[in-house]
Each structure stands twice: as structure tokens, then as C-alpha cells.
Enzyme design. Sequence first.
Site, mmCIF file in Angstrom:
data_model
loop_
_atom_site.group_PDB
_atom_site.id
_atom_site.type_symbol
_atom_site.label_atom_id
_atom_site.label_comp_id
_atom_site.label_asym_id
_atom_site.label_seq_id
_atom_site.Cartn_x
_atom_site.Cartn_y
_atom_site.Cartn_z
ATOM 1 N N GLU A 1 0.787 -1.217 -0.027
ATOM 2 C CA GLU A 1 0.076 0.063 0.057
ATOM 3 C C GLU A 1 0.818 1.180 0.054
ATOM 4 O O GLU A 1 1.762 1.346 0.743
ATOM 5 C CB GLU A 1 -0.992 -0.027 1.470
ATOM 6 C CG GLU A 1 -1.939 -1.113 1.413
ATOM 7 C CD GLU A 1 -2.930 -0.723 2.497
ATOM 8 O OE1 GLU A 1 -3.617 -1.750 2.850
ATOM 9 O OE2 GLU A 1 -3.080 0.341 2.747
ATOM 10 N N CYS B 1 2.938 8.365 1.033
ATOM 11 C CA CYS B 1 3.347 7.464 2.042
ATOM 12 C C CYS B 1 3.784 6.047 1.516
ATOM 13 O O CYS B 1 2.851 5.446 0.817
ATOM 14 C CB CYS B 1 2.409 7.466 3.212
ATOM 15 S SG CYS B 1 2.449 6.244 4.615
ATOM 16 N N CYS C 1 5.546 -6.544 8.689
ATOM 17 C CA CYS C 1 6.873 -6.053 9.578
ATOM 18 C C CYS C 1 7.127 -7.060 10.765
ATOM 19 O O CYS C 1 6.153 -7.482 11.312
ATOM 20 C CB CYS C 1 6.120 -4.708 9.999
ATOM 21 S SG CYS C 1 7.386 -3.784 11.158
ATOM 22 N N CYS D 1 4.459 -3.966 16.651
ATOM 23 C CA CYS D 1 3.718 -3.023 17.600
ATOM 24 C C CYS D 1 2.334 -3.229 17.762
ATOM 25 O O CYS D 1 1.623 -3.638 16.642
ATOM 26 C CB CYS D 1 3.985 -1.697 17.050
ATOM 27 S SG CYS D 1 5.604 -1.273 16.707
ATOM 28 N N CYS E 1 -0.828 -1.810 15.800
ATOM 29 C CA CYS E 1 -0.449 -1.663 14.006
ATOM 30 C C CYS E 1 -0.671 -2.812 13.346
ATOM 31 O O CYS E 1 -0.660 -4.057 13.614
ATOM 32 C CB CYS E 1 1.018 -1.292 13.875
ATOM 33 S SG CYS E 1 1.724 -1.458 12.464
ATOM 34 N N CYS F 1 4.883 4.301 11.697
ATOM 35 C CA CYS F 1 5.457 3.809 10.429
ATOM 36 C C CYS F 1 4.237 2.605 10.167
ATOM 37 O O CYS F 1 4.850 1.591 9.821
ATOM 38 C CB CYS F 1 6.694 3.449 10.382
ATOM 39 S SG CYS F 1 7.110 2.411 11.958
#
Length: 351
Positions: free
Chosen positions: A93, A106, A113, A117, A120, A335
Amino acid sequence: MAMISIFSHTAAEFAEAHTILHGKGKLHALQLYRQFMKKGIWEESDPMFKNAGHLFEKISNSTDRELLSVSSLLEEGDTVKLILSTPDGFLIESVVIPMQHGKTLCVSSQVGCRMGCTFCETGRMGLLRNLEPSEIVRQVYHAHIHLGHAINNIVFMGMGEPFDNYDSVMKAIDILTDQNGLAFGMGNITVSTSGKLEAVYRLAEDQARGINLAISLNAVQSDLRSKLMPHNRKEGLDAIYKAIFNYNQKKNREVLVGYVLMKGINDSLEHAQSLVEFLQGLRIKVNLIPYNPQRNDRFKRPEEIAIERFSNHLQAAGLKVLYRKTKGTSIMAACGQLGGKKQPSDLSKEN
Ligand code: SF4
């Protein structure tokens, strides 16, 4: 014939690769690179091709200039979400966000990832793979040239921890800033990390890349930060402070400190005061980002009045604060918070 990907190379590398492959054609390749990367044009209209049609053909046949295919293009408020599909079937994305001074894109640096987190969406996916430099450059090219969005700024705040894919991100930045190509200014690019500090020290020594650094902080109470960002257990707040301080000194630049405000978690005046105390002595600007609620989410966005109270407290203490109310900017939280799209592996689990 060997194929040379235009999106994987700077202009000089691209021209050199074609010269090696064909034994000539350096200036011709350079001219084609320039017009394709700047205007999306690939044709032999330049006078230098008048008697060199064969060279145009050779360079064309050995250049990969395929874009990633579009899986979907969504307009949400004043933002545009571009979901691209990689040849091996992953979705990435990027988001076009209108700002006061032009548009910001962005971009993603990984599929998923590994930082985990808890607030997220991308973190919940785990890491599926790193993106290649060309896949990062293609995101920008698609929005900026192919869709004509005239992007001013690029922020690495999409899917992934950019410093977990350091070399590819830096290579992409070299391609994006090539004056013979897309020609973005280093100062118009921001890389945001959740706190991979070895890379922060590495970037501090890199005088050639004057990009902006953002660090996603989100809490200055060690327990709370470890709950929100498990990596905090490995590289904690003292180490982050030292890394920012070192960056300020070595680069003579301020650091953008990201703080995602979550209702009832880190948005009280006590949290604001702790943040003020933690940031003493650092050259920073605080980027306040109200949480962007996701599907079935246990985290919530604070009320506007709570956000303003928090922001006012920081400003009264002399901190520079960035807080944009513009609809859609909350999409760019830390992020992450992208990556809500199902990847092929998710779909196969359901079938
Ligand atoms: S916030 Fe950033 S570092 Fe953390 S899991 Fe999400 S994408 Fe990764």
C-alpha cells in the site's frame, strides 16, 4: 537477452549497464531514462535517435519498465490509497495525502513487519518479505508520474520498518533523488523508524543523504512503551535518547518524534508532561498523530479536546508540535496502520 530494470538503477547505472550490454548507447540510454522517469515518455523522438533506430530498439528490448499492477485504488476522504500487487502476489500500500504545501506520498518498505507494535495493522501480519528498491521506486513512480499526482514529499511510514530493510531503502532513495530521474530533494524525504538504533547511528554518519529522520516514540514510560512496541525491551528509552542526541550533533538536524495518541492509553496531561521531560535537551519536533481506528480495534482515537490539551501542554513547554487536523492524515500513523489488506497467505488460511 538480459533485462535491465529501469526502476532498480540510477541514470548513470542504467546507461552503464546498457553500454556494457550493447557495446554503445550510453547517451541514448541516459536520454531515454531521463524522459521516462521525468515524464513517462518512452519514444525515439529526440534528434539523437535520428540515425540510431537500431539502438532505440536494442535498449527498448532490454529494458524492464513494467509497473506493478494495481489491485485497487481507493479514495478515502481527501486521500488516495493505492494498493499494488507484486509479481509474486503480495499487496503493498501507498497513500497520497494532500497537505498544506502539496501532496505527500506515504510508501511501504516491506510486506508486513516483524516489529510487532500492538497498535499496528502491519505489525499483526508479521514480516512476509522485504521490498526490493525497484518496488519502492515503482510506488512513487506510479503515483507521481503514472497517475500524475505531482508528489512533493515522500514519507517511509507505510508498511514495514524501513531500517529493517536499510540497504534497499537507501538504494531507492538514491534512485528517487537522481537529478536525471525523479529528482526529489533529500530534504523532501522522511524515513520513520520504530527505534532500530544501529541504523540511526549509521544514518548519522551518512553525510551524503540529507533525508529527514522520524522516530516513533508513542510513550516514555518504559512498561507502557514495551507493551505498545515490544522492540522497546531490546532498545529502550535511554538508548533512544542517546541515539537522537547523537543524530542532532552529527547531522546538525532535528528529529521528528512520532507520537500516536491513543485514548486512555497515552493521552493524559501526565503523559504529556513526561514527554516534555524526556525530550529535554534534544532538537526535535513532535508529530502528534491521533490513532486511526482499525477493524475490531481495542485502541481508540482521543476526543479532539484531549488532543488539543495534549498539544497545548507540549507547546506551552516550548516544544515544536506538528498536528494536522486534515482528514486522512491519521492514516499515516507512525510507520504503520497500513497493511489491513489481506495477503495471499491470509486468504489461503481461510479457504
Ligand atoms: S508501527 Fe511500524 S515498526 Fe511497528 S509494527 Fe507497524 S509498521 Fe512495523
